[in-house]
Design a protein around this motif. Structure first.
Motif, short mmCIF file in Angstrom:
data_model
loop_
_atom_site.label_atom_id
_atom_site.label_comp_id
_atom_site.label_asym_id
_atom_site.label_seq_id
_atom_site.Cartn_x
_atom_site.Cartn_y
_atom_site.Cartn_z
N VAL A 139 0.86 -1.19 0.00
CA VAL A 139 0.00 0.00 0.00
C VAL A 139 0.89 1.24 0.00
O VAL A 139 1.75 1.39 0.87
N GLN A 142 -3.48 5.54 1.54
CA GLN A 142 -4.86 5.13 1.78
C GLN A 142 -5.73 6.38 1.76
O GLN A 142 -6.01 6.97 2.80
N ASP A 146 -10.49 3.25 6.56
CA ASP A 146 -11.49 2.23 6.81
C ASP A 146 -12.76 2.92 7.28
O ASP A 146 -12.73 3.72 8.23
#
Length: 151
Positions: A139, A142, A146
């Motif tokens: 990754v 992000q 989440d």
């Protein structure tokens, strides 16, 4: 049955699990005791399965997040159980999904650094007799954290 207030309650708890009954009630237009009763009912009915804190990986020395696809060499129940036992012992693996398609499992992994990710893959996953192939994606960023479920 859930109503609109229940949906708002669940959405609020997903963002702020540690909210007080008083603050929850204020946001929902309910008394603290009404909000607490609704929350308890949603817990008892299985809509809420638990509470947790979101930790900051860099503060814990975890700088590499990766997704690791695992293709199995064999698909017997015994080999699958053995593989699942292995990943259950590896704290770096924070989530595991079974998939359709080429890969059998998708693992979400947090490691201290690239050498730690390399060691996890080459010294723990690939040596397992049930594993045929491993492919990882590191990754880079992000852009969306989440998120909770759409309620």
């Amino acid at each position: 049955m859930m109503d609109e207030i229940d949906s708002r309650l669940l959405a609020t708890l997903q963002r702020e699990a540690d909210i007080t009954a008083q603050d929850l009630g204020d946001r929902l237009g309910l008394s603290a005791s009404q909000a607490a009763r609704r929350k308890a009912r949603l817990e008892a009915d299985g809509f809420i399965t638990g509470y947790s804190a979101r930790l900051a990986p860099p503060r814990l020395g975890l700088t590499v997040q990766a997704f690791v696809q695992v293709q199995m060499a064999a698909h017997s129940p015994e080999t699958a159980q053995g593989f699942l036992r292995l990943i259950g012992t590896l704290p770096e693996i924070v989530a595991c999904w079974t998939l359709t398609g080429e890969a059998d499992y998708l693992l979400r992994v947090w490691c201290a650094d690239l050498p730690a990710l390399n060691a996890l893959i080459h010294h723990r996953l690939l040596p397992h007799p049930a594993v045929a192939r491993v492919q990882s994606q590191i990754v880079m960023d992000q852009p969306k954290a989440d998120a909770g479920l759409p309620v």
